[in-house]
Design a protein around this motif. Structure first.
Motif, PDB file in Angstrom:
ATOM      1  N   ALA A 292       0.836  -1.196   0.000  1.00 11.24           N
ATOM      2  CA  ALA A 292       0.000   0.000   0.000  1.00 11.24           C
ATOM      3  C   ALA A 292       0.874   1.250   0.000  1.00 11.24           C
ATOM      4  O   ALA A 292       2.002   1.232   0.500  1.00 11.24           O
ATOM      5  CB  ALA A 292      -0.917   0.000   1.216  1.00 11.24           C
ATOM      6  N   VAL A 293       0.328   2.328  -0.529  1.00 16.51           N
ATOM      7  CA  VAL A 293       1.077   3.583  -0.557  1.00 16.51           C
ATOM      8  C   VAL A 293       1.292   4.085   0.869  1.00 16.51           C
ATOM      9  O   VAL A 293       2.396   4.523   1.225  1.00 16.51           O
ATOM     10  CB  VAL A 293       0.325   4.640  -1.391  1.00 16.51           C
ATOM     11  N   PHE A 294       0.253   4.011   1.699  1.00 15.73           N
ATOM     12  CA  PHE A 294       0.341   4.441   3.091  1.00 15.73           C
ATOM     13  C   PHE A 294      -0.023   3.270   4.000  1.00 15.73           C
ATOM     14  O   PHE A 294      -0.851   2.436   3.659  1.00 15.73           O
ATOM     15  CB  PHE A 294      -0.625   5.595   3.382  1.00 15.73           C
ATOM     16  N   GLY A 295       0.606   3.245   5.164  1.00 13.58           N
ATOM     17  CA  GLY A 295       0.269   2.247   6.163  1.00 13.58           C
ATOM     18  C   GLY A 295      -0.511   2.873   7.305  1.00 13.58           C
ATOM     19  O   GLY A 295      -0.749   4.078   7.335  1.00 13.58           O
ATOM     20  N   GLY A 296      -0.880   2.044   8.272  1.00 16.20           N
ATOM     21  CA  GLY A 296      -1.626   2.544   9.419  1.00 16.20           C
ATOM     22  C   GLY A 296      -2.281   1.417  10.184  1.00 16.20           C
ATOM     23  O   GLY A 296      -1.776   0.289  10.215  1.00 16.20           O
ATOM     24  N   PHE A 297      -3.413   1.708  10.782  1.00 16.41           N
ATOM     25  CA  PHE A 297      -4.108   0.772  11.669  1.00 16.41           C
ATOM     26  C   PHE A 297      -4.493  -0.495  10.908  1.00 16.41           C
ATOM     27  O   PHE A 297      -4.987  -0.440   9.786  1.00 16.41           O
ATOM     28  CB  PHE A 297      -5.350   1.446  12.242  1.00 16.41           C
ATOM     29  N   LEU A 298      -4.295  -1.644  11.569  1.00 12.33           N
ATOM     30  CA  LEU A 298      -4.577  -2.952  10.973  1.00 12.33           C
ATOM     31  C   LEU A 298      -5.757  -3.602  11.691  1.00 12.33           C
ATOM     32  O   LEU A 298      -5.801  -3.657  12.913  1.00 12.33           O
ATOM     33  CB  LEU A 298      -3.340  -3.848  11.094  1.00 12.33           C
ATOM     34  N   ALA A 299      -6.730  -4.096  10.909  1.00 12.95           N
ATOM     35  CA  ALA A 299      -7.879  -4.828  11.456  1.00 12.95           C
ATOM     36  C   ALA A 299      -7.961  -6.186  10.770  1.00 12.95           C
ATOM     37  O   ALA A 299      -7.725  -6.304   9.561  1.00 12.95           O
ATOM     38  CB  ALA A 299      -9.170  -4.053  11.254  1.00 12.95           C
ATOM     39  N   LEU A 300      -8.320  -7.216  11.544  1.00 13.06           N
ATOM     40  CA  LEU A 300      -8.313  -8.586  11.055  1.00 13.06           C
ATOM     41  C   LEU A 300      -9.703  -9.206  11.146  1.00 13.06           C
ATOM     42  O   LEU A 300     -10.400  -9.046  12.151  1.00 13.06           O
ATOM     43  CB  LEU A 300      -7.318  -9.414  11.893  1.00 13.06           C
ATOM     44  N   GLN A 301     -10.118  -9.894  10.073  1.00  8.20           N
ATOM     45  CA  GLN A 301     -11.359 -10.678  10.057  1.00  8.20           C
ATOM     46  C   GLN A 301     -10.980 -12.100   9.633  1.00  8.20           C
ATOM     47  O   GLN A 301     -10.978 -12.436   8.453  1.00  8.20           O
ATOM     48  CB  GLN A 301     -12.364 -10.079   9.069  1.00  8.20           C
ATOM     49  N   PRO A 302     -10.636 -12.962  10.600  1.00  6.99           N
ATOM     50  CA  PRO A 302     -10.079 -14.264  10.237  1.00  6.99           C
ATOM     51  C   PRO A 302     -11.070 -15.205   9.561  1.00  6.99           C
ATOM     52  O   PRO A 302     -10.669 -16.019   8.734  1.00  6.99           O
ATOM     53  CB  PRO A 302      -9.613 -14.833  11.585  1.00  6.99           C
ATOM     54  N   ARG A 303     -12.354 -15.106   9.908  1.00 10.64           N
ATOM     55  CA  ARG A 303     -13.332 -16.024   9.317  1.00 10.64           C
ATOM     56  C   ARG A 303     -13.438 -15.818   7.814  1.00 10.64           C
ATOM     57  O   ARG A 303     -13.570 -16.772   7.035  1.00 10.64           O
ATOM     58  CB  ARG A 303     -14.688 -15.819   9.991  1.00 10.64           C
TER      59      ARG A 303
END
Length: 594
Positions: A292-303
């Motif tokens: 990605a051009v910019f990074g930041g907060f990461l959220a995960l949806q494993p299902r």
């Protein structure tokens, strides 16, 4: 509401999922049934229904449709917020959407995915989850040249040491800027959240590019297990780690997002920490060149095997561009200062799948993104700090693409005596209750916390708002000139006789959804510029009690106050950042099943 739509009240009083398969074919022009009665007739479960579902019909077909790409936000005039059916951001390579797309039903938006069996309904009560007793707080020193601390506080209201420090750990290094933290393990199902043995905490350091693994098994003697140095991240061509998510279960990896490359220029990437070897690993080689051009907060949806990273901005420009009096959307793009996109990643190969561009909606500097907790659902929300807006993220099951609709727009205030003539609200954090009924947002500069009902994620409604600090006050020489909202009355609150300085920044919500803990520090350069008093007096944590009934409600606890910055430390004051409960909270776990 458009002229072609009609409203059907829904008597459903709980959050539930109802399958929408073939539902539109059962609906005729003469139907006057509510969503709930129509669902009861179908006797099938699947799509998220709310208490106040709005039936929007296509005038040609008479079938229910939902607001979709390009629909205009409906101004409801509540506290200066535009809350509506959504304005949609486009994916990379897509053309701008038309003003309204007719005939698109909720099934095409993939509302909450289909559930094979009856859904268990979770109400926010204390019978399901054990109440929090110990809170861990990341506390960077207000002077970056001094080391940060991790502090454990007693938050058991029955304890004689209520609000007091249990133990502390001083990190061995300086200039770290700790902002977020995550547990090495995540619960795989709801019933495990309270009983999961949490022994290791991962703490990324944004400025120094170190990553600490802290052993907290013995709460009286926390210690550093491992420290990954900056050189180990540079070997993977990244710097500035941001936040952490762990795959649920015993053996899954821990993932962390990054915001910069080896020259501290903007670069959004995801790396892994292998639990067995405690080593950092890059993504698969064939996918490592696409980031990605910019990074930041990461959220995960494993299902659903996806992740979302929020585009924050260039690590070297996070402050300067914001306080520039000539700052606007055009200059933001030209300066390459803040990101304006949400990045969708596949978890199997850690591969960037899609980028949702939102600069046309003035959405810059995304600071947080959260998925709802129901593992069967793929809905999420993201907050744009610079744009002052909240977006609803959902998937189109026909195209498999994700979309982001603007559902809330906070208005800026015209002021005098501040660094700029117009003060944005600067919403920084969002949290979703475990039953997925409420979303809470903190607005750092305007000084309030707001509760939104998201049981119908396409049509959120405001429940309550409480003021707590903020920058609009004569004591700071700031005078409100004009504000477009209704009943905008910023107040100064005193807790235990102490004024709450700064504004609401980070939040943490109890598992039962009844207590919201709020602090007043986000990022040291922003703190020092926007609220200099935090650097001299340190930070604080307040408590807001929540009414979990459908109408909601917020009330500040005037007898609760934690002041990490005012403790008797010779090397203070300290700022309060990420808060975690040792027995589980509303942001730490990413469950695979209910």
């Amino acid at each position: 509401m458009s002229a072609s739509g009609s409203v059907s009240p829904c008597s459903c009083s709980f959050v539930q999922a109802v399958r929408y398969a073939d539902l539109t074919e059962k609906w005729t022009d003469n139907d006057t049934q509510s969503w709930c009665s129509c669902v009861a007739a179908s006797s099938i479960m699947g799509v998220c229904m709310s208490r106040n579902v709005v039936d929007v019909r296509n005038s040609a077909s008479g079938r229910p449709v939902v607001p979709y790409p390009g629909t205009q936000a409906v101004e409801n005039g509540i506290n200066g917020i535009a809350i509506g059916s959504g304005t949609n951001g486009n994916s990379v390579g897509e053309n701008a959407p038309p003003a309204f797309i007719h005939g698109i039903t909720k099934r095409e938006s993939d509302m909450n995915i289909l559930l094979p069996t009856d859904v268990q309904v979770y109400d926010s009560d204390e019978s399901r989850f054990e109440r929090e007793r110990v809170m861990l707080v990341l506390c960077p020193n207000a002077n970056p040249s001094k080391p940060a601390k991790l502090m454990l506080f007693d938050v058991n209201y029955q304890s004689k040491n209520y609000c007091q420090i249990i133990s502390t750990l001083t990190l061995p290094t300086t200039d770290d800027e700790i902002m977020y933290a995550g547990w090495m393990r995540s619960a795989s199902k709801f019933d495990d959240i309270n009983v999961l043995h949490r022994t290791q905490l991962i703490v990324p350091c944004f400025d120094s590019s170190r990553i600490y693994i802290i052993n907290v098994e013995n709460q009286s003697t926390m210690k550093v297990n491992t420290c990954f140095e900056e050189s180990q991240l540079i070997s993977h061509n990244v710097q500035h780690p941001y936040n952490v998510c762990s795959w649920p279960g015993k053996h899954g990896p821990t993932l962390f997002s990054t915001c910069g490359d080896t020259s501290s220029r903007a670069k959004g990437d995801i790396l892994l920490i292998k639990r067995d070897k405690l080593s950092i690993t890059s993504r698969a080689e064939k996918n490592s060149n696409v980031y990605a051009v910019f990074g930041g907060f990461l959220a995960l949806q494993p299902r659903h095997k996806i992740m979302i990273t929020a585009s924050l901005g260039d690590p070297s420009k996070l402050l300067d561009a914001f306080i520039d009096n000539n700052f606007d959307v055009k200059s933001c793009i030209q300066q390459h200062a803040y990101g304006s996109a949400l990045n969708i990643w596949e978890t199997d190969k850690i591969k960037l799948k899609q980028t949702i561009k939102l600069e046309d909606f003035g959405a810059f500097g995304f600071t947080c993104v959260r998925f709802i907790h129901n593992p069967e659902c793929n809905h999420g929300f993201a907050v744009s700090a610079i744009g002052g807006s909240i977006f609803h993220i959902h998937k189109n099951s026909k195209t498999e693409d994700y979309h982001a609709d603007k559902i809330v727009q906070y208005q800026s205030a015209k002021v005098s005596g501040w660094i700029k003539e117009e003060m944005p609200p600067l919403p920084l954090d969002i949290i979703i209750s475990m039953d997925d009924r409420f979303l809470f947002v903190s607005c750092f500069l305007h000084g309030f916390v707001e509760q939104l009902n998201i049981t119908d994620p396409f049509r959120v409604t405001t429940c309550s708002r409480v003021y707590l600090g903020g920058a609009i006050h004569r004591a700071f020489g700031v005078t409100l000139q004009r504000y477009n909202g209704i009943n905008y009355t910023p107040k100064r609150f005193f807790v235990r006789g102490t004024e709450f300085h700064g504004g609401p920044a980070r939040m943490q919500l109890s598992l039962d959804g009844r207590r919201l803990y709020v602090n007043n520090s986000f990022y040291t350069p922003w703190d020092s510029k926007l609220y200099p008093i935090l650097i001299t007096q340190g930070s604080a944590i307040a408590l807001i009690h929540i009414n979990v009934k459908p109408a909601g409600g917020l009330k500040l606890d005037e007898n609760f106050l934690i002041q990490p910055g005012c403790q008797e430390f010779d090397d203070g004051p300290y700022l309060a950042r990420e808060m975690k409960f040792m027995n589980g909270d509303s942001t730490s776990d990413h469950c695979l099943e209910n």
